[in-house]
Design a protein around this motif. Structure first.
Motif, PDB file in Angstrom:
ATOM      1  N   HIS A  10       0.840  -1.183   0.000  1.00  0.00           N
ATOM      2  CA  HIS A  10       0.000   0.000   0.000  1.00  0.00           C
ATOM      3  C   HIS A  10       0.877   1.235   0.000  1.00  0.00           C
ATOM      4  CE1 HIS A  10      -3.624  -2.273   0.463  1.00  0.00           C
ATOM      5  NE2 HIS A  10      -3.071  -2.956   1.428  1.00  0.00           N
ATOM      6  N   PRO A  11       0.460   2.260  -0.730  1.00  0.00           N
ATOM      7  CA  PRO A  11       1.241   3.494  -0.740  1.00  0.00           C
ATOM      8  C   PRO A  11       1.260   4.139   0.641  1.00  0.00           C
ATOM      9  CG  PRO A  11      -0.800   3.722  -2.008  1.00  0.00           C
ATOM     10  CD  PRO A  11      -0.741   2.321  -1.499  1.00  0.00           C
ATOM     11  N   ASP A  12       2.090   5.121   0.805  1.00  0.00           N
ATOM     12  CA  ASP A  12       2.211   5.838   2.072  1.00  0.00           C
ATOM     13  C   ASP A  12       0.902   6.573   2.350  1.00  0.00           C
ATOM     14  OD1 ASP A  12       2.934   7.297   4.285  1.00  0.00           O
ATOM     15  OD2 ASP A  12       4.462   8.477   3.262  1.00  0.00           O
ATOM     16  N   ILE A  13       0.128   6.040   3.269  1.00  0.00           N
ATOM     17  CA  ILE A  13      -1.198   6.588   3.571  1.00  0.00           C
ATOM     18  C   ILE A  13      -1.097   8.021   4.077  1.00  0.00           C
ATOM     19  CG2 ILE A  13      -3.298   6.305   4.956  1.00  0.00           C
ATOM     20  CD1 ILE A  13      -2.850   4.111   2.811  1.00  0.00           C
ATOM     21  N   ALA A  14      -0.132   8.289   4.949  1.00  0.00           N
ATOM     22  CA  ALA A  14       0.005   9.649   5.489  1.00  0.00           C
ATOM     23  C   ALA A  14       0.208  10.659   4.366  1.00  0.00           C
ATOM     24  CB  ALA A  14       1.147   9.709   6.495  1.00  0.00           C
ATOM     25  N   ALA A  15       0.984  10.298   3.365  1.00  0.00           N
ATOM     26  CA  ALA A  15       1.227  11.205   2.243  1.00  0.00           C
ATOM     27  C   ALA A  15      -0.023  11.402   1.389  1.00  0.00           C
ATOM     28  CB  ALA A  15       2.369  10.680   1.379  1.00  0.00           C
ATOM     29  N   ALA A  27      -6.065  12.574  10.933  1.00  0.00           N
ATOM     30  CA  ALA A  27      -5.682  11.203  10.573  1.00  0.00           C
ATOM     31  C   ALA A  27      -4.165  11.106  10.360  1.00  0.00           C
ATOM     32  CB  ALA A  27      -6.433  10.760   9.319  1.00  0.00           C
ATOM     33  N   ARG A  28      -3.583  12.112   9.708  1.00  0.00           N
ATOM     34  CA  ARG A  28      -2.113  12.152   9.549  1.00  0.00           C
ATOM     35  C   ARG A  28      -1.441  12.188  10.911  1.00  0.00           C
ATOM     36  NH1 ARG A  28      -2.977  16.139   5.678  1.00  0.00           N
ATOM     37  NH2 ARG A  28      -2.288  17.707   7.160  1.00  0.00           N
ATOM     38  N   ASP A  29      -1.958  13.019  11.809  1.00  0.00           N
ATOM     39  CA  ASP A  29      -1.396  13.116  13.162  1.00  0.00           C
ATOM     40  C   ASP A  29      -1.498  11.775  13.893  1.00  0.00           C
ATOM     41  OD1 ASP A  29      -0.887  15.794  12.655  1.00  0.00           O
ATOM     42  OD2 ASP A  29      -2.591  16.526  13.854  1.00  0.00           O
ATOM     43  N   ALA A  30      -2.611  11.076  13.698  1.00  0.00           N
ATOM     44  CA  ALA A  30      -2.788   9.768  14.348  1.00  0.00           C
ATOM     45  C   ALA A  30      -1.740   8.770  13.846  1.00  0.00           C
ATOM     46  CB  ALA A  30      -4.197   9.237  14.100  1.00  0.00           C
ATOM     47  N   ILE A  31      -1.445   8.799  12.558  1.00  0.00           N
ATOM     48  CA  ILE A  31      -0.418   7.920  12.002  1.00  0.00           C
ATOM     49  C   ILE A  31       0.950   8.293  12.556  1.00  0.00           C
ATOM     50  CG2 ILE A  31       0.819   7.245   9.898  1.00  0.00           C
ATOM     51  CD1 ILE A  31      -1.876   7.535   8.409  1.00  0.00           C
ATOM     52  N   ALA A  32       1.238   9.596  12.572  1.00  0.00           N
ATOM     53  CA  ALA A  32       2.537  10.068  13.066  1.00  0.00           C
ATOM     54  C   ALA A  32       2.754   9.717  14.534  1.00  0.00           C
ATOM     55  CB  ALA A  32       2.654  11.579  12.867  1.00  0.00           C
ATOM     56  N   SER A  33       1.666   9.583  15.277  1.00  0.00           N
ATOM     57  CA  SER A  33       1.745   9.255  16.708  1.00  0.00           C
ATOM     58  C   SER A  33       1.721   7.753  16.974  1.00  0.00           C
ATOM     59  CB  SER A  33       0.596   9.926  17.465  1.00  0.00           C
ATOM     60  OG  SER A  33       0.690  11.317  17.349  1.00  0.00           O
ATOM     61  N   GLY A  34       1.830   6.965  15.908  1.00  0.00           N
ATOM     62  CA  GLY A  34       1.888   5.517  16.088  1.00  0.00           C
ATOM     63  C   GLY A  34       0.581   4.787  15.918  1.00  0.00           C
ATOM     64  N   GLY A  35      -0.401   5.416  15.291  1.00  0.00           N
ATOM     65  CA  GLY A  35      -1.694   4.763  15.076  1.00  0.00           C
ATOM     66  C   GLY A  35      -1.575   3.563  14.149  1.00  0.00           C
ATOM     67  N   GLU A  36      -2.504   2.626  14.288  1.00  0.00           N
ATOM     68  CA  GLU A  36      -2.539   1.415  13.474  1.00  0.00           C
ATOM     69  C   GLU A  36      -3.294   1.703  12.177  1.00  0.00           C
ATOM     70  OE1 GLU A  36      -4.286  -1.871  15.612  1.00  0.00           O
ATOM     71  OE2 GLU A  36      -3.421  -1.127  17.481  1.00  0.00           O
ATOM     72  N   VAL A  37      -2.665   1.376  11.043  1.00  0.00           N
ATOM     73  CA  VAL A  37      -3.283   1.570   9.736  1.00  0.00           C
ATOM     74  C   VAL A  37      -3.553   0.208   9.114  1.00  0.00           C
ATOM     75  CG1 VAL A  37      -3.014   2.568   7.433  1.00  0.00           C
ATOM     76  CG2 VAL A  37      -2.012   3.724   9.416  1.00  0.00           C
ATOM     77  N   GLN A  38      -4.763   0.026   8.622  1.00  0.00           N
ATOM     78  CA  GLN A  38      -5.117  -1.194   7.900  1.00  0.00           C
ATOM     79  C   GLN A  38      -5.886  -0.797   6.655  1.00  0.00           C
ATOM     80  OE1 GLN A  38      -7.350  -3.728  10.533  1.00  0.00           O
ATOM     81  NE2 GLN A  38      -5.515  -4.389  11.618  1.00  0.00           N
ATOM     82  N   VAL A  39      -5.552  -1.442   5.534  1.00  0.00           N
ATOM     83  CA  VAL A  39      -6.249  -1.186   4.282  1.00  0.00           C
ATOM     84  C   VAL A  39      -6.691  -2.519   3.707  1.00  0.00           C
ATOM     85  CG1 VAL A  39      -6.075  -0.212   1.961  1.00  0.00           C
ATOM     86  CG2 VAL A  39      -4.880   0.889   3.851  1.00  0.00           C
ATOM     87  N   GLY A  89     -10.182   1.544   4.343  1.00  0.00           N
ATOM     88  CA  GLY A  89      -9.119   1.300   5.302  1.00  0.00           C
ATOM     89  C   GLY A  89      -9.473   1.981   6.605  1.00  0.00           C
ATOM     90  N   THR A  90      -8.664   1.733   7.608  1.00  0.00           N
ATOM     91  CA  THR A  90      -8.911   2.337   8.911  1.00  0.00           C
ATOM     92  C   THR A  90      -7.604   2.786   9.550  1.00  0.00           C
ATOM     93  OG1 THR A  90      -8.754   0.211  10.068  1.00  0.00           O
ATOM     94  CG2 THR A  90     -10.956   0.918   9.359  1.00  0.00           C
ATOM     95  N   ILE A  91      -7.733   3.744  10.421  1.00  0.00           N
ATOM     96  CA  ILE A  91      -6.631   4.188  11.272  1.00  0.00           C
ATOM     97  C   ILE A  91      -7.195   4.235  12.684  1.00  0.00           C
ATOM     98  CG2 ILE A  91      -5.012   6.044  11.848  1.00  0.00           C
ATOM     99  CD1 ILE A  91      -5.454   7.073   8.921  1.00  0.00           C
ATOM    100  N   LEU A  92      -6.537   3.567  13.593  1.00  0.00           N
ATOM    101  CA  LEU A  92      -6.904   3.616  15.005  1.00  0.00           C
ATOM    102  C   LEU A  92      -5.788   4.351  15.720  1.00  0.00           C
ATOM    103  CD1 LEU A  92      -8.749   2.903  17.358  1.00  0.00           C
ATOM    104  CD2 LEU A  92      -7.594   0.681  17.478  1.00  0.00           C
ATOM    105  N   ALA A  93      -6.108   5.494  16.305  1.00  0.00           N
ATOM    106  CA  ALA A  93      -5.106   6.294  17.010  1.00  0.00           C
ATOM    107  C   ALA A  93      -4.441   5.456  18.089  1.00  0.00           C
ATOM    108  CB  ALA A  93      -5.754   7.529  17.631  1.00  0.00           C
ATOM    109  N   ALA A  94      -3.167   5.723  18.335  1.00  0.00           N
ATOM    110  CA  ALA A  94      -2.399   4.950  19.320  1.00  0.00           C
ATOM    111  C   ALA A  94      -3.059   4.972  20.699  1.00  0.00           C
ATOM    112  CB  ALA A  94      -0.969   5.475  19.402  1.00  0.00           C
ATOM    113  N   TRP A  98      -9.429   8.068  18.721  1.00  0.00           N
ATOM    114  CA  TRP A  98     -10.044   8.363  17.428  1.00  0.00           C
ATOM    115  C   TRP A  98      -9.943   7.150  16.523  1.00  0.00           C
ATOM    116  CZ3 TRP A  98     -12.775  12.526  15.695  1.00  0.00           C
ATOM    117  CH2 TRP A  98     -12.788  13.645  16.530  1.00  0.00           C
ATOM    118  N   PHE A  99     -10.968   6.981  15.697  1.00  0.00           N
ATOM    119  CA  PHE A  99     -11.015   5.928  14.695  1.00  0.00           C
ATOM    120  C   PHE A  99     -11.354   6.598  13.372  1.00  0.00           C
ATOM    121  CE2 PHE A  99     -13.219   2.722  12.183  1.00  0.00           C
ATOM    122  CZ  PHE A  99     -12.351   1.644  12.282  1.00  0.00           C
TER     123      PHE A  99
END
Length: 133
Positions: A10-15, A27-39, A89-94, A98-99
């Motif tokens: 999967h491409p870089d989701i944050a980008a 959502a970008r902040d959640a990824i940067a803080s270690g959130g779980e990404v699933q696609v 896809g989903t992002i779950l904040a660390a 937030w979801f």
């Protein structure tokens, strides 16, 4: 590009989270803080993806919107992709506060929209009420 197990990477989701909706920055902040990404590697029909998002929006409006961001915008964007297959896809904040739900084109290479919902804190077991004897 494929990973070692043969599945497409999967491409870089944050980008990809530019300014599609008002939820993208969070959502970008959640990824940067270690959130779980699933696609998901599987596409679903538009009616299903759009229908689920629209139902979430109706329920959120009924209860009040302060706990969601970008959901109304996501429903509007998804409406423009009628008849297409879509991936999610989903992002779950660390900190689990937030979801986020991500909405992609059928190939998973173009991010169409993003919405977020603030999760209610769950009581810890020490805070739970003990049943009466």
């Amino acid at each position: 590009m494929a990973t070692e197990d043969g599945l497409p990477s999967h491409p870089d989701i944050a980008a990809m989270l530019t300014d599609q909706t008002s939820a993208c920055e969070a959502a970008r902040d959640a990824i940067a803080s270690g959130g779980e990404v699933q696609v998901s590697d599987r596409a679903a029909p538009h009616w299903m993806v759009h229908g689920i998002a629209a139902t979430r929006l109706r329920r959120s409006l009924k209860r009040g919107l302060p706990k969601t961001i970008g959901l109304d915008e996501s429903v509007e964007i998804l409406a423009r992709h009628r008849g297409e297959q879509l991936c999610t896809g989903t992002i779950l904040a660390a900190d689990r506060s937030w979801f986020f739900t991500l909405y992609f084109d059928a190939t998973g290479t173009e991010l169409l929209a993003c919405s977020g919902v603030k999760r209610s804190p769950r009581p810890s077991t020490k805070d739970s009420i003990e049943p009466p004897n």
